[in-house]
Design a protein around this motif. Structure first.
Motif, PDB file in Angstrom:
ATOM      1  N   LYS A 180      73.617  23.407  14.119  1.00 35.38           N
ATOM      2  CA  LYS A 180      72.196  23.479  13.763  1.00 35.38           C
ATOM      3  C   LYS A 180      71.300  23.229  14.972  1.00 35.38           C
ATOM      4  O   LYS A 180      70.318  22.486  14.937  1.00 35.38           O
ATOM      5  CB  LYS A 180      71.851  22.452  12.659  1.00 35.38           C
ATOM      6  CG  LYS A 180      72.731  22.521  11.433  1.00 35.38           C
ATOM      7  CD  LYS A 180      72.537  23.822  10.662  1.00 35.38           C
ATOM      8  CE  LYS A 180      73.374  23.833   9.391  1.00 35.38           C
ATOM      9  NZ  LYS A 180      73.218  25.085   8.618  1.00 35.38           N
ATOM     10  N   GLU A 181      71.649  23.853  16.081  1.00 35.80           N
ATOM     11  CA  GLU A 181      70.890  23.663  17.314  1.00 35.80           C
ATOM     12  C   GLU A 181      69.546  24.385  17.246  1.00 35.80           C
ATOM     13  O   GLU A 181      69.368  25.335  16.493  1.00 35.80           O
ATOM     14  CB  GLU A 181      71.691  24.199  18.511  1.00 35.80           C
ATOM     15  CG  GLU A 181      73.019  23.498  18.748  1.00 35.80           C
ATOM     16  CD  GLU A 181      73.786  24.146  19.883  1.00 35.80           C
ATOM     17  OE1 GLU A 181      74.217  23.410  20.780  1.00 35.80           O
ATOM     18  OE2 GLU A 181      73.923  25.381  19.872  1.00 35.80           O
ATOM     19  N   ASP A 182      68.611  23.911  18.069  1.00 35.41           N
ATOM     20  CA  ASP A 182      67.338  24.603  18.214  1.00 35.41           C
ATOM     21  C   ASP A 182      67.559  25.851  19.057  1.00 35.41           C
ATOM     22  O   ASP A 182      68.157  25.789  20.139  1.00 35.41           O
ATOM     23  CB  ASP A 182      66.300  23.707  18.886  1.00 35.41           C
ATOM     24  CG  ASP A 182      65.865  22.565  17.995  1.00 35.41           C
ATOM     25  OD1 ASP A 182      66.018  22.690  16.768  1.00 35.41           O
ATOM     26  OD2 ASP A 182      65.376  21.543  18.535  1.00 35.41           O
ATOM     27  N   VAL A 183      67.083  26.974  18.563  1.00 34.62           N
ATOM     28  CA  VAL A 183      67.269  28.248  19.263  1.00 34.62           C
ATOM     29  C   VAL A 183      65.940  28.987  19.305  1.00 34.62           C
ATOM     30  O   VAL A 183      64.970  28.615  18.638  1.00 34.62           O
ATOM     31  CB  VAL A 183      68.343  29.129  18.574  1.00 34.62           C
ATOM     32  CG1 VAL A 183      69.709  28.456  18.609  1.00 34.62           C
ATOM     33  CG2 VAL A 183      67.913  29.436  17.144  1.00 34.62           C
ATOM     34  N   VAL A 184      65.898  30.049  20.081  1.00 40.52           N
ATOM     35  CA  VAL A 184      64.733  30.926  20.150  1.00 40.52           C
ATOM     36  C   VAL A 184      65.196  32.342  19.842  1.00 40.52           C
ATOM     37  O   VAL A 184      66.064  32.885  20.519  1.00 40.52           O
ATOM     38  CB  VAL A 184      64.068  30.886  21.547  1.00 40.52           C
ATOM     39  CG1 VAL A 184      62.923  31.887  21.612  1.00 40.52           C
ATOM     40  CG2 VAL A 184      63.563  29.483  21.853  1.00 40.52           C
ATOM     41  N   TYR A 185      64.652  32.899  18.774  1.00 40.35           N
ATOM     42  CA  TYR A 185      64.974  34.275  18.418  1.00 40.35           C
ATOM     43  C   TYR A 185      64.044  35.208  19.172  1.00 40.35           C
ATOM     44  O   TYR A 185      62.823  35.009  19.190  1.00 40.35           O
ATOM     45  CB  TYR A 185      64.825  34.488  16.907  1.00 40.35           C
ATOM     46  CG  TYR A 185      65.893  33.787  16.091  1.00 40.35           C
ATOM     47  CD1 TYR A 185      67.122  34.391  15.856  1.00 40.35           C
ATOM     48  CD2 TYR A 185      65.663  32.518  15.586  1.00 40.35           C
ATOM     49  CE1 TYR A 185      68.098  33.755  15.108  1.00 40.35           C
ATOM     50  CE2 TYR A 185      66.636  31.862  14.839  1.00 40.35           C
ATOM     51  CZ  TYR A 185      67.852  32.489  14.600  1.00 40.35           C
ATOM     52  OH  TYR A 185      68.816  31.837  13.879  1.00 40.35           O
ATOM     53  N   GLN A 186      64.607  36.233  19.764  1.00 38.89           N
ATOM     54  CA  GLN A 186      63.825  37.185  20.560  1.00 38.89           C
ATOM     55  C   GLN A 186      63.843  38.552  19.863  1.00 38.89           C
ATOM     56  O   GLN A 186      64.897  39.053  19.506  1.00 38.89           O
ATOM     57  CB  GLN A 186      64.414  37.305  21.961  1.00 38.89           C
ATOM     58  CG  GLN A 186      63.577  38.116  22.934  1.00 38.89           C
ATOM     59  CD  GLN A 186      64.165  38.104  24.332  1.00 38.89           C
ATOM     60  OE1 GLN A 186      65.044  38.894  24.650  1.00 38.89           O
ATOM     61  NE2 GLN A 186      63.678  37.186  25.168  1.00 38.89           N
ATOM     62  N   TYR A 187      62.657  39.131  19.667  1.00 40.00           N
ATOM     63  CA  TYR A 187      62.590  40.437  19.019  1.00 40.00           C
ATOM     64  C   TYR A 187      61.404  41.233  19.569  1.00 40.00           C
ATOM     65  O   TYR A 187      60.507  40.695  20.222  1.00 40.00           O
ATOM     66  CB  TYR A 187      62.478  40.295  17.508  1.00 40.00           C
ATOM     67  CG  TYR A 187      61.239  39.580  17.025  1.00 40.00           C
ATOM     68  CD1 TYR A 187      60.111  40.284  16.627  1.00 40.00           C
ATOM     69  CD2 TYR A 187      61.193  38.178  16.952  1.00 40.00           C
ATOM     70  CE1 TYR A 187      58.980  39.635  16.179  1.00 40.00           C
ATOM     71  CE2 TYR A 187      60.062  37.524  16.504  1.00 40.00           C
ATOM     72  CZ  TYR A 187      58.958  38.257  16.114  1.00 40.00           C
ATOM     73  OH  TYR A 187      57.840  37.618  15.670  1.00 40.00           O
ATOM     74  N   SER A 188      61.417  42.524  19.289  1.00 34.06           N
ATOM     75  CA  SER A 188      60.374  43.432  19.760  1.00 34.06           C
ATOM     76  C   SER A 188      59.498  43.849  18.591  1.00 34.06           C
ATOM     77  O   SER A 188      59.996  44.132  17.495  1.00 34.06           O
ATOM     78  CB  SER A 188      61.007  44.670  20.408  1.00 34.06           C
ATOM     79  OG  SER A 188      60.009  45.598  20.807  1.00 34.06           O
ATOM     80  N   THR A 189      58.190  43.901  18.813  1.00 31.96           N
ATOM     81  CA  THR A 189      57.259  44.287  17.754  1.00 31.96           C
ATOM     82  C   THR A 189      56.040  44.958  18.372  1.00 31.96           C
ATOM     83  O   THR A 189      55.883  44.996  19.594  1.00 31.96           O
ATOM     84  CB  THR A 189      56.827  43.061  16.927  1.00 31.96           C
ATOM     85  OG1 THR A 189      56.062  43.516  15.793  1.00 31.96           O
ATOM     86  CG2 THR A 189      55.986  42.110  17.762  1.00 31.96           C
ATOM     87  N   TYR A 190      55.161  45.479  17.510  1.00 28.67           N
ATOM     88  CA  TYR A 190      53.930  46.101  18.000  1.00 28.67           C
ATOM     89  C   TYR A 190      53.030  45.059  18.658  1.00 28.67           C
ATOM     90  O   TYR A 190      52.889  43.943  18.156  1.00 28.67           O
ATOM     91  CB  TYR A 190      53.149  46.762  16.860  1.00 28.67           C
ATOM     92  CG  TYR A 190      53.846  47.926  16.205  1.00 28.67           C
ATOM     93  CD1 TYR A 190      54.462  48.912  16.967  1.00 28.67           C
ATOM     94  CD2 TYR A 190      53.867  48.046  14.827  1.00 28.67           C
ATOM     95  CE1 TYR A 190      55.089  49.983  16.360  1.00 28.67           C
ATOM     96  CE2 TYR A 190      54.488  49.122  14.204  1.00 28.67           C
ATOM     97  CZ  TYR A 190      55.102  50.078  14.981  1.00 28.67           C
ATOM     98  OH  TYR A 190      55.723  51.144  14.383  1.00 28.67           O
ATOM     99  N   ASP A 191      52.421  45.429  19.746  1.00 29.26           N
ATOM    100  CA  ASP A 191      51.436  44.568  20.391  1.00 29.26           C
ATOM    101  C   ASP A 191      50.239  44.423  19.443  1.00 29.26           C
ATOM    102  O   ASP A 191      49.673  45.428  19.002  1.00 29.26           O
ATOM    103  CB  ASP A 191      50.988  45.203  21.712  1.00 29.26           C
ATOM    104  CG  ASP A 191      50.113  44.268  22.541  1.00 29.26           C
ATOM    105  OD1 ASP A 191      49.394  43.440  21.962  1.00 29.26           O
ATOM    106  OD2 ASP A 191      50.142  44.403  23.782  1.00 29.26           O
ATOM    107  N   PRO A 192      49.824  43.208  19.074  1.00 27.26           N
ATOM    108  CA  PRO A 192      48.681  43.039  18.163  1.00 27.26           C
ATOM    109  C   PRO A 192      47.375  43.585  18.733  1.00 27.26           C
ATOM    110  O   PRO A 192      46.423  43.808  17.983  1.00 27.26           O
ATOM    111  CB  PRO A 192      48.613  41.520  17.954  1.00 27.26           C
ATOM    112  CG  PRO A 192      49.360  40.932  19.108  1.00 27.26           C
ATOM    113  CD  PRO A 192      50.421  41.918  19.463  1.00 27.26           C
TER     114      PRO A 192
END
Length: 241
Positions: free
Chosen positions: A122-134
């Motif tokens: 249950k470690e702290d992680v960072v999810y990385q994803y791509s999305t539209y620029d707001p």
């Protein structure tokens, strides 16, 4: 005695002729009369176990005849990359509707979202994803040239929709000022009107393309098939903290 059999009757239709659905370009044909009689027939649909009529049955449904006056032609098209800029033009729309269809390619950004892993320790992680620029958007505004009243304001972006391909419809008659503004986006925008009623001599005018817009295409959001930058995320894109 057996009861008398009912015979199909005719119904007086007060509606106007149907329009061919879709964006298929069709040459002009003779207009269908406004008032026609229709014959009751057996439904043609077979998806739900309903039998289709015999091909020899004179009552079988036929393809509606397009009305030349309902044909729309493209009066303006532009493909542009926007960075807090835009373009505008005027058109005296005497015979609505005006159809506006656009397709966009917005910019993408990479987002890092902190979270706690659901697996293992249950470690702290960072999810990385791509999305539209707001900050990526396209806004189409149609207003009265004389009064400034806005008849339509719509487009792509966080305040509107994230469908990259849509068709809009303007129903008002007026001398219009049309503005296209955007940022961090590449867009192709087309404007269509009926030559009949909007130009003095439509029979002798030449357009690069014309079409019959179907009733189901009014203000429609289309599938994301034209998007080359659809937001993506993969479970494997995890950065441990």
């Amino acid at each position: 005695m057996a009861p008398p059999k009912e015979t199909p009757g005719s119904i007086d239709s007060a509606g106007s002729s149907s329009i061919v659905t879709g964006e298929k370009t069709i040459p002009g044909t003779t207009a269908t009369p406004a008032n026609v009689y229709v014959t009751e027939v057996t439904p043609y649909v077979t998806l739900f176990g309903i039998e289709s009529p015999d091909s020899s049955d004179s009552r079988a449904i036929s393809t509606p005849t397009p009305v030349p006056e309902d044909r729309s032609c493209r009066i303006f098209t532009t493909t542009q990359t926007y960075f807090y800029n835009g373009t505008a033009f005027t058109f005296d729309l005497k015979n609505p509707p005006m159809y506006i269809n656009y397709s966009v390619i917005p910019q993408n950004i990479t987002v890092n979202k902190p979270a706690t892993s659901r697996f293992g320790k249950k470690e702290d992680v960072v999810y990385q994803y791509s999305t539209y620029d707001p900050q990526s958007y396209l806004i189409i505004t149609v207003r009265s040239k004389s009064t400034g009243e806005i008849y339509l304001e719509d487009g792509f972006g966080t305040e509107y929709t994230t469908y990259p391909s849509r068709t809009l419809k303007v129903l008002n008659a007026d001398d219009m000022l049309i503005e296209i503004n955007g940022n961090k986006i590449t867009a192709t925008t087309n404007f269509w009107v009926k030559p009949y009623g909007n130009f003095d001599d439509p029979q002798n005018m030449t357009f690069d393309t014309c079409t019959y817009w179907g009733q189901t295409r009014d203000v429609t959001a289309h599938a994301l098939v034209t998007a080359t930058t659809t937001p993506t995320w993969a479970p494997g894109n995890v950065i441990k903290r």
